[in-house]
Design a protein around this motif. Structure first.
Motif, short mmCIF file in Angstrom:
data_model
loop_
_atom_site.label_atom_id
_atom_site.label_comp_id
_atom_site.label_asym_id
_atom_site.label_seq_id
_atom_site.Cartn_x
_atom_site.Cartn_y
_atom_site.Cartn_z
N VAL A 108 -11.12 -28.67 -21.20
CA VAL A 108 -12.22 -29.63 -21.11
C VAL A 108 -11.67 -31.06 -21.15
O VAL A 108 -12.11 -31.93 -20.38
CB VAL A 108 -13.23 -29.41 -22.25
N ALA A 109 -10.69 -31.31 -22.03
CA ALA A 109 -10.08 -32.63 -22.11
C ALA A 109 -9.42 -33.02 -20.80
O ALA A 109 -9.57 -34.16 -20.31
CB ALA A 109 -9.05 -32.66 -23.24
N ALA A 110 -8.69 -32.09 -20.20
CA ALA A 110 -7.99 -32.38 -18.94
C ALA A 110 -8.96 -32.60 -17.79
O ALA A 110 -8.76 -33.49 -16.96
CB ALA A 110 -7.04 -31.22 -18.61
N VAL A 163 0.72 -31.41 -24.54
CA VAL A 163 1.37 -30.49 -23.60
C VAL A 163 0.33 -29.64 -22.87
O VAL A 163 0.37 -29.48 -21.65
CB VAL A 163 2.38 -29.58 -24.33
N ALA A 164 -0.63 -29.10 -23.62
CA ALA A 164 -1.67 -28.26 -23.02
C ALA A 164 -2.52 -29.04 -22.03
O ALA A 164 -2.82 -28.56 -20.93
CB ALA A 164 -2.55 -27.65 -24.12
N VAL A 165 -2.91 -30.26 -22.41
CA VAL A 165 -3.70 -31.10 -21.51
C VAL A 165 -2.91 -31.42 -20.25
O VAL A 165 -3.43 -31.34 -19.12
CB VAL A 165 -4.12 -32.42 -22.21
N GLY A 354 -14.58 -38.33 -24.21
CA GLY A 354 -16.01 -38.11 -23.94
C GLY A 354 -16.35 -36.67 -23.61
O GLY A 354 -17.32 -36.11 -24.14
N PHE A 355 -15.56 -36.03 -22.75
CA PHE A 355 -15.84 -34.64 -22.37
C PHE A 355 -15.69 -33.70 -23.57
O PHE A 355 -16.52 -32.80 -23.76
CB PHE A 355 -14.91 -34.21 -21.23
N VAL A 379 -4.69 -39.91 -27.74
CA VAL A 379 -4.06 -39.08 -26.70
C VAL A 379 -4.66 -39.39 -25.34
O VAL A 379 -3.98 -39.35 -24.31
CB VAL A 379 -4.22 -37.58 -27.04
N GLY A 380 -5.94 -39.73 -25.32
CA GLY A 380 -6.58 -40.11 -24.06
C GLY A 380 -5.89 -41.30 -23.42
O GLY A 380 -5.71 -41.34 -22.19
#
Length: 434
Positions: A108-110, A163-165, A354-355, A379-380
């Motif tokens: 969702v973040a990505a 890393v995951a994002v 936001g997401f 991180v954003g």
């Protein structure tokens, strides 16, 4: 069923991955500064002529000829994308994206970190939307490099989250490159590419663990995809998905055979300084097991990581980051540059934070307990360091050299500011915790 040694190798390789990416970020920065200095010096024309020197390969009656820059961007970067594909597959099978619970939050973040920057760019450039992919990208090497430089001041969970994002972000970039930034399609080569890729998967299906056959067919896949008109780096990702992740023998079998070989070696000790044939056979047995117990995917990723981090990416940065510092090009392409800058600097943190915040409130995903919302916002900003990936897409999205130069300046400025803000937020977060 995934072998236990795959999981063990994953945990040992993730720290190696982070360390190499961090050092690679430093090398990228040095290569970029060097490129800008050389491009704006008395050697600027020689620098330009070097990278635009034509270079060709002839296979039978077929010749592939490109400039040196294109060989780096289409050829060497295919190896980089092969490594990216291996990372994506590993994370999806045994890593941070291997279960719905673990994958949902960074996915969702990505998605937010790609969608909002693209929308901001298109909103500012409705008549020239093709550059929307530039602010979507995240340069994981630079972002992780900054986190590593902060040392113990960084929550370790942030590194795994980033890393995951970035892995999901890379997958999104691959899809954009494959579907949007393509030349004229030559459909007759689809059959050649399809047959070659089917042969690669046949190797996987029949349990071939040797990497050489996959890599040989991968070269032909690269040639056919290049001829189709799709960006040839996609061949690297396609090949990565077909590389087997399970080993030839399992861990227990390896331990059993290795113990037998060691006992055989010890049993035939003698006073002579030369190994006898029994001991040589025992050593060959250990070597055979060593080769068979390794996971092909993890081994290839490990071998490519150093090549990519310390050669391919710095060379790409040095060949592509050299831009004349001429702000008249920025004025001439102001809306495009603003679309890129605002997309990276504003769109990324808004999208990532936001997401995830909205999805958490709607109970679609759950925020990890070991990461604060403040850290996610930080991180954003780090995800707004587009740099080499943004430059890579810039060369695909635009043809005019002055526009490319202006966009690069915008990418540099946005990435630098995003890094500064991200670092400040992380330090403030630590101070608040203390």
């Amino acid at each position: 069923m995934i072998d236990k040694n795959v999981v063990i190798e994953k945990f040992t390789s993730i720290q190696d991955f982070i360390n190499k990416e961090a050092l690679s970020g430093i090398l990228l920065f040095i290569a970029t500064v060097a490129a800008v200095l050389v491009a704006n010096s008395a050697w600027g024309q020689a620098y330009y002529d070097l990278w635009h020197m034509p270079l060709g390969i002839t296979l039978g009656d077929k010749t592939i000829s490109m400039t040196l820059t294109y060989w780096i961007d289409d050829g060497l970067m295919a190896l980089f994308f092969l490594m990216v594909g291996l990372e994506i597959k590993r994370e999806m099978v045994i890593g941070e994206l291997s279960t719905v619970n673990k994958a949902a939050f960074p996915i969702v973040a990505a998605i937010g970190g790609m969608a909002i920057p693209a929308l901001i760019y298109v909103a500012l450039n409705p008549d020239n939307p093709l550059g929307f992919g530039v602010p979507m990208a995240t340069d994981i090497a630079f972002a992780l490099g900054i986190l590593m430089l902060l040392g113990t001041k960084v929550n370790p969970a942030l590194k795994l989250f980033l890393v995951a994002v970035a892995v999901v972000d890379d997958l999104g970039a691959v899809m954009v490159v494959a579907t949007v930034y393509t030349a004229e399609i030559k459909a007759e080569y689809f059959l050649h590419a399809g047959v070659t890729y089917a042969l690669i998967w046949a190797l996987n299906y029949f349990g071939v663990k040797k990497l050489l056959p996959y890599l040989i067919l991968g070269v032909f896949l690269w040639i056919f995809i290049h001829e189709i008109g799709i960006h040839a780096t996609i061949a690297g990702v396609l090949l990565a998905f077909a590389i087997p992740i399970s080993s030839k023998i399992d861990e227990e079998r390896f331990l059993e055979k290795t113990k037998e070989s060691i006992e055989e070696f010890e049993k035939h000790k003698d006073p002579t300084p030369v190994l006898n044939h029994h001991q040589i056979d025992a050593l060959e047995g250990i070597a055979y097991g060593y080769d068979k117990v390794q996971n092909p995917l993890v081994r290839l990723e490990h071998n490519l990581h150093g090549l990519s981090a310390f050669f391919i990416m710095p060379l790409f940065a040095f060949s592509n980051a050299g831009v004349l510092i001429d702000f008249s090009t920025v004025n001439a392409n102001l809306m495009i540059v603003l679309g890129v800058v605002f997309g990276l600097l504003i769109g990324k943190p808004i999208g990532v934070f936001g997401f995830t915040y909205l999805a958490t409130k709607l109970k679609i995903v759950s925020k990890p307990d070991n990461i604060s919302w403040y850290e996610i916002f930080a991180v954003g900003f780090l995800a707004g360091i587009g740099f080499t990936m943004s430059i890579f897409i810039t060369h695909l999205a635009f043809l005019d050299e002055s526009t490319i130069s202006a966009v690069k300046l915008g990418v540099f400025a946005a990435s630098f500011l995003a890094a500064i803000i991200g670092v400040v937020l992380i330090l403030m977060s630590n101070k608040t915790k203390a």
